[in-house]
Scaffold this motif. Structure first.
Motif, short mmCIF file in Angstrom:
data_model
loop_
_atom_site.label_atom_id
_atom_site.label_comp_id
_atom_site.label_asym_id
_atom_site.label_seq_id
_atom_site.Cartn_x
_atom_site.Cartn_y
_atom_site.Cartn_z
N SER A 282 0.96 -1.29 0.38
CA SER A 282 0.04 0.01 0.13
C SER A 282 0.33 1.20 -0.05
O SER A 282 0.23 2.54 -0.18
CB SER A 282 -0.95 0.40 1.11
N ARG A 283 2.10 1.10 0.09
CA ARG A 283 3.37 2.55 -0.11
C ARG A 283 4.64 2.27 -0.57
O ARG A 283 5.78 1.82 0.53
CB ARG A 283 3.39 2.61 2.03
N PRO A 284 4.70 1.81 -1.91
CA PRO A 284 5.76 1.14 -2.44
C PRO A 284 6.71 1.77 -1.57
O PRO A 284 6.84 3.07 -2.08
CB PRO A 284 5.25 1.02 -3.56
N GLY A 285 7.63 1.42 -1.66
CA GLY A 285 9.28 2.25 -1.63
C GLY A 285 9.48 1.99 -3.59
O GLY A 285 9.01 1.41 -3.79
N PRO A 286 10.69 2.35 -2.53
CA PRO A 286 11.91 2.28 -4.12
C PRO A 286 12.28 1.28 -5.06
O PRO A 286 12.36 0.72 -5.92
CB PRO A 286 13.23 3.43 -3.64
#
Lengths: 323, 121, 501
Positions: free
Chosen positions: B5-9
């Motif tokens: 839900s909160r994709p990182g790099p």
């Protein structure tokens, strides 16, 4: 009496000869490059180009604006840091987010304060909080009330971990709202987002939103400065509204690489001041929403250090972290 | 990498790598099934000329900062036309000189692009 | 009714302004410069415009400055298709699609018709675009504002899907190339988190790989390396060069492609960001789908040139809309024009059309004229360009390689970029050997970052809920179309398989 004066003049001119022989060519002998480490069309770029437009009146050689965007401003600045300190390559935008904010979080490839010499300050681009004209809230107070009932409040900002982003995270903490900053690629994109209503509020510099404010599409509700921004004098500061979020905004100054001779710095500072005093320049700046805020080399250097410390304090006080 | 839900790099590259592996396996499997006559990858030593081309190209890049634009471009043209294409010298020389001159004019003179000058600077 | 009359009046006034000698001259200068810039690899319209900014002060009049800069901008669109068709090198992302069928046509001796159709299609599209500017600019701009991250995600995803259909390869191969392109696109600094990816500490890669470097490497240099395998003592064109002009049949085949492309380009091109690229992709896919001879696509179908070329020219006109009506620049070149206006004391924004109508209408009118000028300029040049193809390939090849090298060098003044281009040249060569199309890869490279940014921004706004892509009306509609499209594709391919058994 006259004879004595004549002798004095003739002798004096003989004395001047060795001085002239040993003197170098007077600076500047060729055009001076103003490096803007941001994309063309942005507020710093426009400022540099406006200065360059009025420069021929006061500078002996033209000023040429060169854009070197990248790395949030670090790439272009680093280029100036590593260039020859001969006064022909200057950095415009000294005091932006990558100078005053980023070093608190990341290791920089150069030393912002020791590898660059302050020449002068030209303007300050403050950080103003804006909302849409048709939003269900009209002031900061109303926004906070509205926001407390929601799981989050979104704010469009120009760059991740830039001055706007950090300031808004501080606002979130100060107001007790869950403020989520949504980064976009630069000021223009973030303005588009808030005008289109993609986020609940936005953070921008006055020059980026002044035409929208005039059209009543956007309303500025607070500015993050010690005192009100002369470009938008009707907008209260966060401090006035009871939230201790104060910063120096995004400072726009001129810097030269370390080792540039003091004479060159003095020449530049003097001439930039003349441009800043030019009434047409002042009017043009006002039209685009940028205040003219000149400061000489020594005061500016001090101001930069203070601004840096102030951001540091804000980060500490509100416990702002980079994710 | 962040949550879904909160994709990182790291999220995208990892996901893409997974998909790429799956697709590649599918492609290999597909061609395995088809009974094809084995076609040589490089018929009749076809790799010689491209290799020469790559080589001369690399040489150009290496020599450019050393010898400067004009010399390196000139030699590049001569090299390429003679080694790869075996063109007569009578044709090579005027073309090399001409093209180098035109390129220099367009880029250095008209567009004011700073071209490397090598040791001549 | 009164409003439309008002617009005609405004337009008439604009023509008055555009027809002065000064403005006509500068429109011509802009158009010529733009065409040259579009043809020469490396330099782009935004860089050129920034070089000419100081000149615009000396000109004094804001109208004249914009007329010139606008000329450069769409002139570059015309020029970019020339290199795509002749030597398979896309001048910029919107011209990539033109390479696919355009170059094939050139190889078959039909470079003339391809170039001609591209020019004519561009002209018609440009005119339609300017008409659109005149009549529907403000409401369209409002609509464009509603496009936020979720909409961009859906639209870009749609575009990527179209990309897998490019060329003549199988869909599986197309998908692989798209994924590789997406991976390449993630090299460099990630704007949302600030993390640096895939650079292995090489400083030069921090900004990611430049599009021009990638395109010239994979398309231009790669093609040349590939052709080196066969000893081509003859010209590039394998068949005799036939007519110079498009035939009547070409006309009949392409006229709808041009119209469709123009509308697609206009409506999608108004979106800031990848508008022009996506519109050329969608146009290609649409043409392929409605064509009675879809197997021709990828081998030299003229609709594959006419459609996308019209799309990207219409998109160029449309990209002025956000600037002139809302004061929002949509891409780098327009941003430069925006800055030029600001410095001259003009504030582009909602008030431009009422406060300074002469600027708005003057620019619109000169765009009509500019399109005419470009058509007149480009058509005779077709003959010239085709002569270029007569040069024996053995001589042409190293010259093209050199052009690419210098062009790539001129972007950042570093030899490192030449090495990168070389590496991509080898990659492009090897890909061709195994029949993988570079087209979808490069398009995914361009669209990928947009897609990734959009999805992460959208998820931030929705606090992590993926429903946002479906609940917002526009995004929902796009996603619906996407799903429908995929379903249809699957349906048709199953039916075909069953039919073949």
């Amino acid at each position: 009496m006259l004879k004595k004066m004549l002798v004095g003049i003739v002798l004096g001119s003989f004395l001047l000869l060795p001085l002239l022989a040993g003197a170098q060519e007077k600076y500047p002998t060729k055009p001076i490059e103003l490096v803007v480490p941001f994309a063309a069309g942005g507020s710093t770029d426009v400022l540099a180009r406006l200065v360059a437009k009025y420069a021929p009146k006061y500078f002996d050689k033209p000023l040429v604006v060169v854009n070197k965007p990248g790395g949030g401003g670090i790439t272009g600045t680093e280029g100036v840091v590593r260039s020859k300190p001969d006064g022909y390559s200057l950095f415009v935008g000294y005091g932006s987010g990558h100078d005053l904010v980023t070093p608190h979080f990341q290791k920089m490839p150069y030393d912002t304060f020791n590898d660059l010499v302050s020449v002068c300050r030209l303007s300050i681009h403050s950080i103003v909080m804006i909302i849409r004209g048709d939003a269900p809230y009209k002031t900061l107070k109303e926004l906070v009330e509205w926001g407390k009932k929601r799981p989050q409040v979104t704010a469009s900002v120009s760059t991740k971990a830039g001055s706007v982003d950090i300031t808004f995270q501080a606002v979130g903490k100060a107001t007790g709202l869950k403020m989520v900053t949504v980064p976009f690629r630069g000021g223009a994109e973030s303005v588009t987002a808030i005008v289109g209503g993609q986020t609940d509020c936005g953070g921008n510099h006055p020059s980026e939103v002044i035409s929208h404010i005039k059209a009543k599409r956007l309303i500025p509700i607070a500015v993050a400065l010690e005192n009100r921004d002369p470009a938008i004098p009707d907008v209260p500061t966060f401090k006035e509204l009871g939230y201790n979020v104060t910063a120096v905004g995004s400072v726009k100054g001129v810097a030269a690489p370390k080792g540039t001779s003091p004479e060159v710095v003095r020449y530049l500072a003097e001439r930039f001041k003349k441009v800043c005093d030019d009434p047409e320049f002042i009017k043009s700046m006002k039209d685009i929403g940028q205040p003219v805020m000149y400061q000489g080399p020594q005061e500016f250097a001090k101001f930069m250090k203070e601004g840096f410390a102030q951001y540091g304090q804000m980060i500490k006080e509100f416990n702002i972290k980079l994710e | 990498m962040g949550k879904v839900s909160r994709p990182g790099p790291g999220f995208l590259p990892f996901g893409l790598a997974l998909i790429l592996s799956a697709l590649s396996i599918a492609l290999i499997a597909k061609s395995w099934k088809r009974e094809e006559q084995s076609v040589p990858f490089w018929p009749e030593r076809g790799w010689v000329r491209p290799l020469l081309g790559v080589g001369i190209f690399l040489l150009y890049a290496v020599l450019l900062p050393l010898l400067g634009f004009i010399l390196t471009t000139f030699f590049f043209l001569i090299c390429w036309m003679w080694v790869i294409e075996r063109i007569r010298w009578a044709t090579i020389l005027p073309i090399s000189i001409g093209v180098t001159a035109v390129l220099y004019l367009i880029f250095s003179y008209f567009l004011e692009v700073p071209l490397p000058a090598g040791f001549l600077s | 009714m009164g409003e439309i009359w008002g617009m005609f009046q405004g337009l008439a006034g604009g023509f008055d302004i555009a027809f002065t000698l000064t403005n006509l001259t500068f429109a011509l200068i802009g158009a010529v410069l733009g065409t040259m810039v579009g043809i020469l690899p490396g330099l782009g319209p935004s860089a050129t415009i920034s070089l000419l900014l100081p000149l615009s002060f000396k000109i004094g009049s804001p109208v004249t400055s914009i007329i010139m800069m606008a000329g450069i901008f769409y002139g570059a669109m015309y020029g970019g298709s020339t290199t795509s068709i002749l030597v398979n090198i896309p001048g910029e992302a919107a011209s990539v699609v033109t390479c696919i069928d355009g170059y094939q046509m050139a190889k078959k001796g039909r470079a003339g018709p391809a170039l001609g159709m591209a020019a004519i299609g561009s002209f018609i599209a440009g005119t339609i675009g300017v008409l659109g500017l005149t009549f529907v600019a403000p409401p369209l701009a409002e609509f464009a504002l509603k496009f936020g991250p979720p909409e961009y995600f859906s639209l870009t995803l749609f575009g990527l899907l179209m990309a897998t259909l490019l060329g003549e390869g199988s869909i599986l191969k197309g998908l692989i190339m798209v994924v590789m392109g997406l991976l390449l696109g993630s090299v460099g600094l990630d704007p949302i988190s600030g993390a640096i990816r895939f650079t292995w500490g090489i400083h030069m890669l921090q900004e990611g790989i430049d599009f021009v470097t990638l395109a010239m490497g994979m398309f231009g240099v790669g093609e040349i390396f590939y052709n080196l395998e066969k000893v081509l003592k003859t010209e590039l064109v394998t068949r005799k060069i036939t007519h110079l002009w498009p035939t009547l049949k070409d006309w009949a085949d392409s006229k709808w492609a041009v119209i469709r492309g123009s509308f697609i380009g206009f409506f999608i091109g108004i979106l800031p960001g990848g508008g022009a690229v996506i519109s050329s992709l969608v146009s290609y896919a649409v043409e392929k789908r409605v064509s009675k001879t879809p197997e021709e696509f990828g081998k030299g179908a003229i609709q594959g040139v006419a459609g996308p070329e019209s799309a990207n020219n219409a998109a160029a006109s449309a990209s002025f809309i956000p600037l002139l009506t809302l004061g929002i620049p949509g891409n780098a070149a327009i941003a430069m024009i925006f800055a030029a206006l600001l410095i001259q004391g003009v504030q582009p924004g909602p008030f431009l059309i009422t406060e300074k109508p002469e600027i708005f209408w003057g620019v619109v009118a000169s765009m009509y004229i500019g399109n005419v000028m470009l058509l007149i300029l480009n058509l005779p040049m077709v003959g010239l360009w085709v002569q270029l193809l007569r040069v024996p390939y053995s001589i042409l090849a190293p010259i093209v390689v050199l052009f690419c090298c210098v062009g790539v060098y001129s972007i950042r003044n570093t030899v490192f970029d030449i090495y990168v281009m070389g590496i991509f040249g080898v990659i492009g060569y090897l890909l061709r050997k195994v029949n993988l199309e570079p087209g979808p890869m490069i398009l995914a490279f361009v669209l990928g970052p947009i897609l990734e940014r959009a999805i992460r921004q959208a998820l931030l706004i929705s606090a992590g809920s993926p429903l946002i892509f479906f609940t917002r009306p526009i995004s929902g509609a796009l996603m619906g179309m996407l799903i429908l499209f995929i379903a249809l594709q699957i349906f048709f391919s199953i039916r075909n398989k069953k039919g073949n058994q």
